[in-house]
Design a protein around this motif. Sequence first.
Motif, PDB file in Angstrom:
ATOM      1  N   ALA A  72       0.895  -1.338  -0.034  1.00 33.91           N
ATOM      2  CA  ALA A  72       0.049   0.126  -0.006  1.00 33.91           C
ATOM      3  C   ALA A  72       0.964   1.186  -0.001  1.00 33.91           C
ATOM      4  O   ALA A  72       0.567   2.322  -0.783  1.00 33.91           O
ATOM      5  N   VAL A  76       0.566   4.427  -2.857  1.00 31.09           N
ATOM      6  CA  VAL A  76       0.507   5.867  -2.415  1.00 31.09           C
ATOM      7  C   VAL A  76       1.506   6.767  -3.044  1.00 31.09           C
ATOM      8  O   VAL A  76       1.148   7.834  -3.608  1.00 31.09           O
ATOM      9  N   PHE A  90      -9.028   8.863  11.502  1.00 34.76           N
ATOM     10  CA  PHE A  90      -8.345   8.544  12.650  1.00 34.76           C
ATOM     11  C   PHE A  90      -8.994   9.225  14.097  1.00 34.76           C
ATOM     12  O   PHE A  90      -8.714  10.348  14.320  1.00 34.76           O
ATOM     13  N   MET A  93      -7.617  11.954  17.159  1.00 30.25           N
ATOM     14  CA  MET A  93      -6.744  12.845  16.352  1.00 30.25           C
ATOM     15  C   MET A  93      -7.484  13.814  15.950  1.00 30.25           C
ATOM     16  O   MET A  93      -8.712  13.748  15.405  1.00 30.25           O
ATOM     17  N   MET A 101      -1.579  13.256   8.360  1.00 30.62           N
ATOM     18  CA  MET A 101      -1.267  12.045   8.189  1.00 30.62           C
ATOM     19  C   MET A 101      -1.404  11.722   6.667  1.00 30.62           C
ATOM     20  O   MET A 101      -0.685  10.749   6.198  1.00 30.62           O
ATOM     21  N   PHE A 104       1.741  12.058   4.679  1.00 32.08           N
ATOM     22  CA  PHE A 104       2.727  11.151   5.468  1.00 32.08           C
ATOM     23  C   PHE A 104       4.022  10.958   4.579  1.00 32.08           C
ATOM     24  O   PHE A 104       5.178  11.163   5.189  1.00 32.08           O
TER      25      PHE A 104
ATOM     26  N   ALA B 170      -1.725   6.486  14.397  1.00 37.34           N
ATOM     27  CA  ALA B 170      -2.347   5.805  13.432  1.00 37.34           C
ATOM     28  C   ALA B 170      -2.645   4.440  13.274  1.00 37.34           C
ATOM     29  O   ALA B 170      -3.808   4.015  13.319  1.00 37.34           O
ATOM     30  N   ASP B 174      -6.236   2.858  13.358  1.00 40.48           N
ATOM     31  CA  ASP B 174      -6.660   2.085  12.367  1.00 40.48           C
ATOM     32  C   ASP B 174      -5.612   1.624  11.215  1.00 40.48           C
ATOM     33  O   ASP B 174      -5.475   2.431  10.449  1.00 40.48           O
ATOM     34  N   ASP B 176      -5.516  -0.308   8.675  1.00 42.44           N
ATOM     35  CA  ASP B 176      -5.873  -0.170   7.259  1.00 42.44           C
ATOM     36  C   ASP B 176      -5.698   1.250   6.829  1.00 42.44           C
ATOM     37  O   ASP B 176      -5.045   1.582   5.777  1.00 42.44           O
ATOM     38  N   ALA B 177      -6.465   2.216   7.484  1.00 37.87           N
ATOM     39  CA  ALA B 177      -6.260   3.711   7.005  1.00 37.87           C
ATOM     40  C   ALA B 177      -4.863   4.134   7.110  1.00 37.87           C
ATOM     41  O   ALA B 177      -4.454   4.834   6.404  1.00 37.87           O
ATOM     42  N   ALA B 178      -3.949   3.661   8.060  1.00 39.96           N
ATOM     43  CA  ALA B 178      -2.635   4.087   8.442  1.00 39.96           C
ATOM     44  C   ALA B 178      -2.078   3.382   6.884  1.00 39.96           C
ATOM     45  O   ALA B 178      -1.018   4.355   6.307  1.00 39.96           O
ATOM     46  N   GLU B 179      -2.318   2.350   6.507  1.00 38.35           N
ATOM     47  CA  GLU B 179      -1.446   1.796   5.393  1.00 38.35           C
ATOM     48  C   GLU B 179      -1.902   2.730   4.067  1.00 38.35           C
ATOM     49  O   GLU B 179      -1.124   3.028   3.406  1.00 38.35           O
ATOM     50  N   LEU B 180      -3.180   3.213   4.151  1.00 39.53           N
ATOM     51  CA  LEU B 180      -3.523   3.689   2.819  1.00 39.53           C
ATOM     52  C   LEU B 180      -2.737   5.422   2.784  1.00 39.53           C
ATOM     53  O   LEU B 180      -3.221   6.041   1.726  1.00 39.53           O
ATOM     54  N   VAL B 181      -2.507   5.742   3.951  1.00 40.19           N
ATOM     55  CA  VAL B 181      -1.722   6.912   3.943  1.00 40.19           C
ATOM     56  C   VAL B 181      -0.244   6.862   3.681  1.00 40.19           C
ATOM     57  O   VAL B 181       0.377   7.866   3.750  1.00 40.19           O
ATOM     58  N   ILE B 183       1.710   4.781   5.491  1.00 39.95           N
ATOM     59  CA  ILE B 183       2.729   4.036   6.684  1.00 39.95           C
ATOM     60  C   ILE B 183       2.955   2.613   6.522  1.00 39.95           C
ATOM     61  O   ILE B 183       2.208   2.014   6.207  1.00 39.95           O
TER      62      ILE B 183
END
Lengths: 236, 292
Positions: A72, A76, A90, A93, A101, A104, B170, B174, B176-181, B183
């Motif tokens: 992933a 991105v 999130f 936050m 984020m 990132f 993050a 979450d 999944d959301a972290a991977e999507l940004v 991370i």
Amino acid sequence: MAMLEVKDLAVNYGVINAVKGVSFHINEGEIVSLIGANGAGKTTILKTISGLLKPVSGTITYEDNPIQKYKAPKIVAAGISQVPEGRHIFAGMSVRENLQMGAFLQNNRAEITNSFETVYARFPVLKERINQDAATLSGGEQQMLAMGRALMSKPKLLLLDEPSMGLAPIFINEIFEIVKAIKEQDTTVLLIEQNAKKALSIADRGYVLASGKVKMTGTGQELLANQDVQKAYLGG
Amino acid sequence: MTTLFQQLINGLSLGSIYALLALGYTMVYGIIKLINFAHGDIYMLGAFWGYYTINYWHFNFIFALLSAMVVCAASGVIIEYFAYRPLRHAPRITALITAIGVSYFLENGMSYLYGADTRDFPQVIKQVNYNLWGVRVSNIQILILVTACLLMILLQLIIKKTKMGRAMRAVSVDPDAAELVGININQTISFTFALGSSMAGAAGVLIGLYYNSIDPLMGMTPGIKAFVAAVVGGIGSVPGASLGGFLIGLLETAVQSIGLSAYKDAAVYLVLIIILLVLPSGIFGKNVKEKV
Ligand SMILES: Nc1ncnc2c1ncn2[C@@H]1O[C@H](COP(=O)(O)OP(=O)(O)OP(=O)(O)O)[C@@H](O)[C@H]1O
Ligand SMILES: [Mg+2]
């Protein structure tokens, strides 16, 4: 050459075949819509493009590179950003941190500042609430935050998974206006929707999915006018 | 009145060590929902590292502390990589049992290599007692409190202000959301283990100084108490873990001071039970639900 070309894509969850050989493409500058009933495999396709799921077979080609094996973060970095179904902001936050984020992978401060300005201009509500805990935003605001977060990475291709889900009609119209505006600003959009009528009316082209397969394709207008599509997805 | 202050000082010194340990439990739980039973043994490794480097390499306190933190951080990362990562998508109970296995492995491994007997921790800093209005405070106690507080502030800054800290938060909220940004989840989890384990390593050296004795099983009881501290504070909450640690330390000294030494551990578990009945998610536990 298409910007994104998905070919014979098959994705399983254990023994369940969720996507069974789907092919479609997106040209640069288009809004392409995938429509289909619950469980048709729309979310699965999107997650596979963005690298959260791995296909069992098939290829995904983005700007001439096969990306189906990328993780992933690499996707991105390549310029594809997803707004997941159910927003996935999130919680805990602030609005500002959520947006931060989204950038990132960006290390250039000037670029990040510029992304913030673009997103605040697109979603003025977010600017009014920069210090609020994202979990306390309304559903519509959370959707805008999720979209804003995805735009923070300056994607070339934006993947939207049911952005209108659970929103009041007035918000739904606003979201679709925003999607159109995002396209005007040279971001290509793949739009997944249950709200087929709205989605097809702003889409350049669309694909109708049913049980993991593409059933039909055409321009947004063609699909809107199609008898079968009307019967199955537009409520007669 | 003096006894009260005396117990307060003793309780805070002990509590700050529990707090350092509890932070590791809470951070690891926050990010991969695993109760890392081997965490107390990392603290034991830190104490042994301090023992050897001070005795044989003649490290001073600062060097012993910092090197123990580095060594423990590396151990934490290695343990996560080999023991927990392959089980990331396995049922939670599998990882939990593995953690118990890792704990036994470390305890028995150390007993086998270095013997199970208790050793005297070298007095790298000579103990000096001060008498302040009848309250006896040692320089070691002050050192423990100050070091622990500095480390906790540092940790809080890392979590709140740095990019890796934001990534940690993050991923806890979450993944999944972290991977999507963008991370990198694995890297973030490794970083979390490194941070948590380094705190445990520091706690190990500090306890060595305080109690003057170490042994391969020394991590068991403090490990469980620190875990209780993390639960009392609200597991997953960093300030909660610090607060919980201090509370447990204070409680333990209070029970001891009224002559019930034998029941100090029981008192800790009693508090755990009461807190869980009254505040199921702990003092700072959060019950935020995302709107759908
Ligand atoms: N994690 C999972 N494990 C097992 N099966 C799954 C999982 N996620 C989805 N599925 C199955 O895969 C199929 C496709 O699901 P998917 O979420 O892609 O559908 P969708 O078109 O996005 O539906 P909706 O419009 O309801 O969001 C469904 O039959 C679903 O039950
Ligand atoms: Mg879906």
